[in-house]
Design an enzyme around this catalytic site. Structure first.
Site, short mmCIF file in Angstrom:
data_model
loop_
_atom_site.label_atom_id
_atom_site.label_comp_id
_atom_site.label_asym_id
_atom_site.label_seq_id
_atom_site.Cartn_x
_atom_site.Cartn_y
_atom_site.Cartn_z
N ASP A 187 54.55 -22.28 84.82
CA ASP A 187 54.17 -21.49 83.65
C ASP A 187 54.29 -19.99 83.95
O ASP A 187 53.65 -19.47 84.88
CB ASP A 187 52.73 -21.82 83.25
CG ASP A 187 52.34 -21.19 81.93
OD1 ASP A 187 52.66 -21.77 80.89
OD2 ASP A 187 51.73 -20.11 81.97
N CYS A 216 11.78 -34.98 80.07
CA CYS A 216 10.82 -35.65 79.20
C CYS A 216 9.44 -35.01 79.34
O CYS A 216 8.95 -34.79 80.45
CB CYS A 216 10.73 -37.13 79.54
SG CYS A 216 9.68 -38.07 78.40
N TRP A 228 56.54 -28.81 83.92
CA TRP A 228 55.63 -27.95 83.16
C TRP A 228 55.06 -28.69 81.96
O TRP A 228 53.84 -28.70 81.74
CB TRP A 228 56.37 -26.70 82.67
CG TRP A 228 55.50 -25.81 81.82
CD1 TRP A 228 54.69 -24.81 82.24
CD2 TRP A 228 55.32 -25.88 80.38
NE1 TRP A 228 54.01 -24.23 81.17
CE2 TRP A 228 54.38 -24.87 80.03
CE3 TRP A 228 55.86 -26.69 79.38
CZ2 TRP A 228 53.99 -24.66 78.71
CZ3 TRP A 228 55.45 -26.48 78.06
CH2 TRP A 228 54.54 -25.48 77.74
N TYR A 234 51.17 -29.89 81.34
CA TYR A 234 50.46 -29.33 80.19
C TYR A 234 49.85 -30.46 79.34
O TYR A 234 48.72 -30.35 78.87
CB TYR A 234 51.41 -28.48 79.35
CG TYR A 234 50.73 -27.72 78.24
CD1 TYR A 234 49.97 -26.58 78.53
CD2 TYR A 234 50.83 -28.11 76.91
CE1 TYR A 234 49.32 -25.87 77.52
CE2 TYR A 234 50.21 -27.41 75.90
CZ TYR A 234 49.45 -26.28 76.21
OH TYR A 234 48.81 -25.60 75.20
N ARG A 279 14.24 -49.77 78.95
CA ARG A 279 14.60 -49.41 77.58
C ARG A 279 14.45 -47.90 77.38
O ARG A 279 13.67 -47.25 78.07
CB ARG A 279 13.72 -50.17 76.57
CG ARG A 279 12.25 -49.86 76.64
CD ARG A 279 11.48 -50.74 75.65
NE ARG A 279 10.07 -50.39 75.57
CZ ARG A 279 9.14 -50.85 76.39
NH1 ARG A 279 9.48 -51.69 77.36
NH2 ARG A 279 7.88 -50.47 76.26
N CYS A 306 11.76 -38.59 74.54
CA CYS A 306 12.76 -37.60 74.98
C CYS A 306 14.18 -37.95 74.51
O CYS A 306 15.10 -37.16 74.69
CB CYS A 306 12.74 -37.45 76.50
SG CYS A 306 13.27 -38.93 77.41
N CYS A 348 13.53 -44.15 76.19
CA CYS A 348 12.30 -43.48 75.76
C CYS A 348 12.45 -43.00 74.32
O CYS A 348 13.47 -42.43 73.94
CB CYS A 348 12.01 -42.30 76.68
SG CYS A 348 10.58 -41.30 76.21
#
Length: 529
Positions: free
Chosen positions: A482, A72, A462, A466, A97, A102, A99
């Site tokens: 694999d 910020c 496998w 995956y 709360r 930013c 900003c």
């Protein structure tokens, strides 16, 4: 301060703290469980305004009642006047709360710490966060979320306070607020549409929450911010999806281009688009590189309430929550991974739009080439997928949506030209999803998820790993059987090709990021031809 020092020294802990709300007629002290990080370390990071810390924590200023990003541009508050929180939700639950300067909603997600074994964050919390992001608390209450996780409500709240610093309800509300504020800043959508698109049950509730947080109506926020995107066609929303750099966008596109299914997906040198279907409602998405560290997503979908779920799916699909610096730092302790991560520092783990679709793709790919599997998948989509009801003039290659489980379960898939055993596996998975739509949801652990999937006919280790890697987003999933991974080890380390057991032993050095190690190995094979 170096980033490695930040990772080493920031140890998250919970404690009770007293935070004073902004002074007004109703101001009072109240207790809360605040997630804090090491104060001195975070304060030095704040003073540096280093973009690498953006999204890793949030700063709350006790004298103003506002929380900010570490980048910020506002003047740095005195050390004794600030608190540090690991999430925006924790800061909001403590009474701060967001900003307006930013814009915390524009921070990259800090999801890399979720559910990883060396962070102390439980897998249940990680899965709960993913479900909340997909809108679980918009559709049902805390009891339904706890049931999906196999936990009690009190236990779930306790885990969230311990690991996130905020309750699940606060996390969900923060997600709604930040998405709504992003829509105000980046689109020209009417406020009524924004309210429902962000997951608020009513416009009245939307206005109440914004008044409470920003002390002004939503319309005042738009007057102070020119929408960043121009108005699109009706039902079209264009948003920026932030990520933490570096990001290898060309590698991500190349992965999806090699696996694009005709009629379902279009991949060019700069963008990815596809058809989508949620609960019978059809639409399309287009993703391309956006300004800054973000992807730009153009979503055409007639049901506004589905927008949070679509965004969540896209973020998972393109791995936008990953922290490549943290992942590469740990992987680089291994000499092989040190070389691979240095060469491709921004490589991400491609995900999937839908679990059922990914399971079908994985089974079709068993023991055949990627190209062969994609040809079969295209036949499946053309013959059993529903035609796209509204054709897109600017995306003429999109013609169908992926078939639904109920349709696949009843179809004779052997006619597509595949072995009967594989067709039977596809039908069995579809039937299982019809019976239990949450079958492919994450379980209590990676091991349990793999075990559950292996109970389905035709699903082995496998295929299960995956699916866990690409759909469940398990960072430590690793398909040791694999063949391509075995070939990659033989290529880089010489000698004979390891078997699955030997590869699994070799991969122990890459925990808890074995999925990313696998992606680096696959990518290295493509580079080396």
């Amino acid at each position: 301060m170096r980033l490695i020092d930040f990772h080493r020294r920031c140890r998250i802990y919970c404690r009770n703290a007293h935070v004073r709300k902004p002074l007004d007629t109703a101001s009072r002290w109240r207790d809360h469980a605040a997630m804090e990080l090491d104060h001195d370390t975070c304060y030095r990071a704040l003073a540096s305004r280093d973009v690498r810390f953006d999204g890793r924590f949030f700063i709350a200023v006790k004298t103003t009642g506002i929380y900010c990003r570490p980048i910020c541009p506002a003047r740095t508050a005195k050390s004794e006047n600030v608190l540090f929180f690991a999430s925006a939700a924790a800061a909001q639950e403590a009474g701060f709360r967001p900003c307006l300067r930013c814009r915390p909603e524009a921070a990259p997600d800090s999801g890399a710490w979720r559910g990883v074994s060396n962070t102390g964050v439980s897998h249940a919390v990680a899965r709960a966060l993913a479900l909340i992001e997909m809108g679980a608390l918009d559709e049902a209450g805390m009891d339904a979320l706890a049931d999906r996780l196999g936990l009690g409500e009190r236990q779930l709240r306790r885990l969230f306070v311990q690991h996130v610093g905020a309750s699940p309800v606060t996390v969900a509300q923060t997600r709604r607020v930040l998405l709504a504020k992003q829509l105000i800043h980046e689109t020209r959508m009417p406020f009524t549409e924004i309210a429902f698109a962000a997951g608020f049950g009513s416009v009245r509730r939307f206005n109440e929450v914004f008044h409470g947080l920003y002390q002004r109506p939503p319309s005042a926020l738009r007057r102070s911010a020119q929408p960043e995107q121009s108005a699109g066609a009706q039902g079209e929303v264009t948003l920026l999806l932030r990520y933490r750099p570096p990001y290898d966008w060309p590698a991500m596109l190349a992965f999806f281009k090699a696996r694009a299914i005709n009629g379902l997906e279009l991949v060019s040198d700069s963008s990815y688009s596809r058809s989508i279907c949620l609960d019978g409602v059809q639409g399309t998405v287009l993703v391309q590189q956006g300004a800054g560290h973000a992807l730009q997503a153009t979503i055409r979908f007639p049901r506004l309430a589905s927008l949070p779920a679509i965004i969540a799916r896209l973020r998972r699909m393109f791995d936008l929550a990953a922290d490549p610096q943290a992942i590469n730092q740990q992987l680089s302790a291994d000499p092989l991974m040190a070389a691979l991560t240095a060469a491709r520092s921004g490589l991400r783990l491609p995900g999937a739009w839908d679990g059922f679709e990914l399971a079908m793709r994985a089974v079709l790919g068993q023991q055949i080439t990627v190209a062969g599997a994609i040809r079969l998948a295209a036949k499946l989509v053309a013959q059993h997928g529903e035609a796209l009801r509204e054709q897109c003039a600017d995306r003429p290659g999109l013609s169908h949506v992926f078939p639904q489980p109920a349709h696949v379960a009843l179809a004779d898939l052997a006619l597509l030209g595949m072995p009967k055993s594989r067709a039977a596996t596809l039908s069995a998975i579809a039937a299982a999803l019809v019976a239990d739509p949450q079958l492919l949801d994450g379980r209590a652990s990676l091991g349990e998820a793999v075990q559950k999937m292996c109970e389905l006919p035709g699903i082995g280790d496998w295929t299960a790993h995956y699916i866990a890697l690409r759909h469940l987003r398990e960072p430590d999933a690793f398909p040791a059987a694999d063949v391509a991974l075995m070939n990659a080890i033989a290529l880089h380390e010489g000698g004979t090709r390891p078997n699955a057991k030997e590869l699994a032993i070799r991969a122990e050095a890459w925990r808890p990021w074995r999925a990313y190690a696998a992606q680096h190995l696959w990518a290295s094979l493509a580079v080396n031809g």
